[in-house]
Scaffold this motif. Structure first.
Motif, PDB file in Angstrom:
ATOM      1  N   SER A 132       0.835  -1.191   0.000  1.00 25.29           N
ATOM      2  CA  SER A 132       0.000   0.000   0.000  1.00 25.29           C
ATOM      3  C   SER A 132       0.874   1.246   0.000  1.00 25.29           C
ATOM      4  O   SER A 132       1.859   1.318   0.738  1.00 25.29           O
ATOM      5  N   HIS A 151      -0.317   4.756   0.372  1.00 25.76           N
ATOM      6  CA  HIS A 151      -0.730   5.755   1.357  1.00 25.76           C
ATOM      7  C   HIS A 151      -1.536   5.158   2.506  1.00 25.76           C
ATOM      8  O   HIS A 151      -2.034   5.900   3.361  1.00 25.76           O
ATOM      9  N   ASN A 175      -4.368   3.215   2.243  1.00 20.30           N
ATOM     10  CA  ASN A 175      -5.757   2.862   1.959  1.00 20.30           C
ATOM     11  C   ASN A 175      -5.921   1.376   1.625  1.00 20.30           C
ATOM     12  O   ASN A 175      -6.882   0.736   2.067  1.00 20.30           O
ATOM     13  N   THR A 176      -4.998   0.841   0.860  1.00 24.05           N
ATOM     14  CA  THR A 176      -5.060  -0.591   0.533  1.00 24.05           C
ATOM     15  C   THR A 176      -4.837  -1.422   1.789  1.00 24.05           C
ATOM     16  O   THR A 176      -5.479  -2.467   1.976  1.00 24.05           O
ATOM     17  N   THR A 218      -5.702  -0.570   4.818  1.00 27.76           N
ATOM     18  CA  THR A 218      -6.948  -0.528   5.584  1.00 27.76           C
ATOM     19  C   THR A 218      -7.917  -1.602   5.094  1.00 27.76           C
ATOM     20  O   THR A 218      -8.572  -2.289   5.891  1.00 27.76           O
ATOM     21  N   SER A 235      -1.348  -1.599  -4.714  1.00 23.33           N
ATOM     22  CA  SER A 235      -1.656  -0.352  -5.402  1.00 23.33           C
ATOM     23  C   SER A 235      -1.100  -0.380  -6.827  1.00 23.33           C
ATOM     24  O   SER A 235      -0.075  -1.015  -7.098  1.00 23.33           O
ATOM     25  N   ASN A 267      -5.774  -1.544  -6.149  1.00 24.21           N
ATOM     26  CA  ASN A 267      -6.217  -0.186  -5.886  1.00 24.21           C
ATOM     27  C   ASN A 267      -5.674   0.714  -6.986  1.00 24.21           C
ATOM     28  O   ASN A 267      -4.518   0.562  -7.402  1.00 24.21           O
ATOM     29  N   SER A 325      -6.469   4.945  -8.328  1.00 31.34           N
ATOM     30  CA  SER A 325      -7.317   6.132  -8.219  1.00 31.34           C
ATOM     31  C   SER A 325      -7.962   6.514  -9.540  1.00 31.34           C
ATOM     32  O   SER A 325      -9.090   6.994  -9.578  1.00 31.34           O
ATOM     33  N   THR A 373      -9.081   4.336  -4.643  1.00 29.17           N
ATOM     34  CA  THR A 373      -8.467   5.149  -3.590  1.00 29.17           C
ATOM     35  C   THR A 373      -8.837   4.647  -2.205  1.00 29.17           C
ATOM     36  O   THR A 373      -7.983   4.111  -1.490  1.00 29.17           O
ATOM     37  N   THR A 374     -10.073   4.835  -1.776  1.00 31.46           N
ATOM     38  CA  THR A 374     -10.474   4.402  -0.436  1.00 31.46           C
ATOM     39  C   THR A 374     -11.589   3.360  -0.524  1.00 31.46           C
ATOM     40  O   THR A 374     -12.447   3.403  -1.405  1.00 31.46           O
TER      41      THR A 374
END
Length: 385
Positions: free
Chosen positions: A249, A251, A253-254, A256, A301, A333, A335, A365-366
């Motif tokens: 990941s 940032h 998010n992945t 999480t 990601s 993931n 964006s 992204t999230t």
């Protein structure tokens, strides 16, 4: 240290080495094992790494006293086992060198001095009689170099197993043997499972009481436990039922989403769920867990229209070690242009026996509620036999 009445340990514990082969972290150092058989004729079994040669040579000289070795058996030429050959020769210039044809074709790559006058070339099962002890040799090519052989002492029923049954660390306690032995096996030997199987079949004909490897503790009790693990590992079968979630990941998010999936799997009763941050973990540990368990989830990601490099590196490591025969799920993931999944699938494609679980899940992204539903479905699919 005595292994038996006539077989003595002269190896060295290197507590300060931080990387094995300059790539595998060593939180507990490394053992360089070497042995001496005392009989009418004396044999030294292998030397050690250059970091430990002086201490090892002192150990050998203290054991021998006024006597001189008749032979040095060279099971494996990798530098961590052969760096002391020339120094031992200089101390005992009449000592003969025992190896196979491949050993001696490769030896000049490691030693510039011509020692060919001292070569004793042995073939498979050809005996080397020392007195009451007799050694026979078994070729073990690509376990994990082409010249490797192992030897068997018929009197004390000892298998000198070269790098087979080796382990990271300097501890001689075998209680936690499997963890660091597994990491050692899959990262050092793992690609050559077929060759390990051949060696195991040959060794099965021997009555073995003790295994003396070149790294790790001497194995004396419940040898079936160690041999059975080597059999499982070298057949590329899962050792345990469980799920590795390997997450790369950028940032967070992945990651999480990976935590969400791990929690769902545990709530559904899955006992062995290992969530690993590929960006921070020792890749050798991740390789170990990938082979240990029967299922793996790859969550990564997208990056520069490709795959986030830590995940790409892991998958290339797995391919190099012949990862196969596992169930795999993929979560990506991205964006704006998700690309991770197709890159992961491209690296996985040549691997044999890979069964995909569920459809590719794409997070933008999230993680949103729809993604949670997809992850819930994936958890169900992963836990359904």
């Amino acid at each position: 240290m005595k292994i038996t009445d006539d077989i003595l340990y002269v190896g060295v514990a290197d507590n300060d080495l931080d990387l094995f082969e300059n790539q595998y972290p060593l939180p507990n150092g490394m053992l360089y094992n070497s042995y001496v058989i005392m009989d009418e004729k004396i044999v030294v079994m292998d030397t050690v790494d250059k970091r430990a040669v002086d201490e090892w040579l002192d150990n050998v000289k203290n054991i021998l006293g006024d006597r001189k070795p008749d032979y040095l058996v060279i099971h494996h030429l990798e530098p961590d086992h052969s760096a002391g050959i020339l120094k031992l020769h200089n101390e005992y210039p009449d000592m003969r060198l025992v190896g196979n044809q491949k050993t001696f074709s490769m030896l000049p790559q490691f030693i510039s001095e011509d020692l060919s006058r001292l070569y004793v070339t042995v073939d498979e099962n050809e005996p080397l009689v020392l007195g009451s002890h007799s050694l026979s040799f078994i070729k073990a090519p690509m376990v994990h170099w082409p010249e490797v052989m192992v030897s068997y002492d018929h009197k004390d029923k000892v298998l000198f197993s070269a790098d087979a049954f080796g382990k990271f660390g300097v501890e001689t306690d075998t209680e936690d043997w499997a963890c660091e032995a597994r990491r050692y096996y899959f990262n050092i030997v793992g690609k050559y499972g077929a060759m390990v199987q051949t060696l195991l079949k040959k060794a099965a004909a021997l009555d073995i009481d003790i295994i003396c490897p070149l790294h790790g503790p001497i194995l004396k009790e419940d040898l079936t436990y160690y041999i059975n693990l080597y059999d499982i590992w070298s057949r590329y079968e899962p050792e345990d039922k469980g799920i590795l979630i390997a997450c790369a990941s950028i940032h967070g998010n992945t990651y999480t989403a990976a935590q969400y999936l791990a929690d769902r799997l545990k709530a559904m009763g899955e006992e062995n769920v290992v969530l690993t941050d590929v960006c921070r973990a020792d890749v050798a540990e991740v390789v170990e867990d990938a082979f240990r368990y029967d299922r793996m989830v790859l969550m990564a990601s997208s990056y520069d229209a490709g795959l986030f490099p830590p995940m790409e590196s892991l998958l290339h490591h797995l391919a190099a070690k012949k990862y196969c025969n596992r169930k795999v799920a993929i979560v990506q993931n991205g964006s704006w242009a998700p690309s991770a999944a197709k890159c992961m699938q491209a690296i996985l494609e040549p691997m044999q026996g890979i069964e995909y679980v569920g459809d590719v899940i794409t997070i933008r992204t999230t993680m949103n509620e729809a993604n949670k539903g997809e992850l819930d479905s994936l958890a169900n699919a992963l836990t359904t036999e």
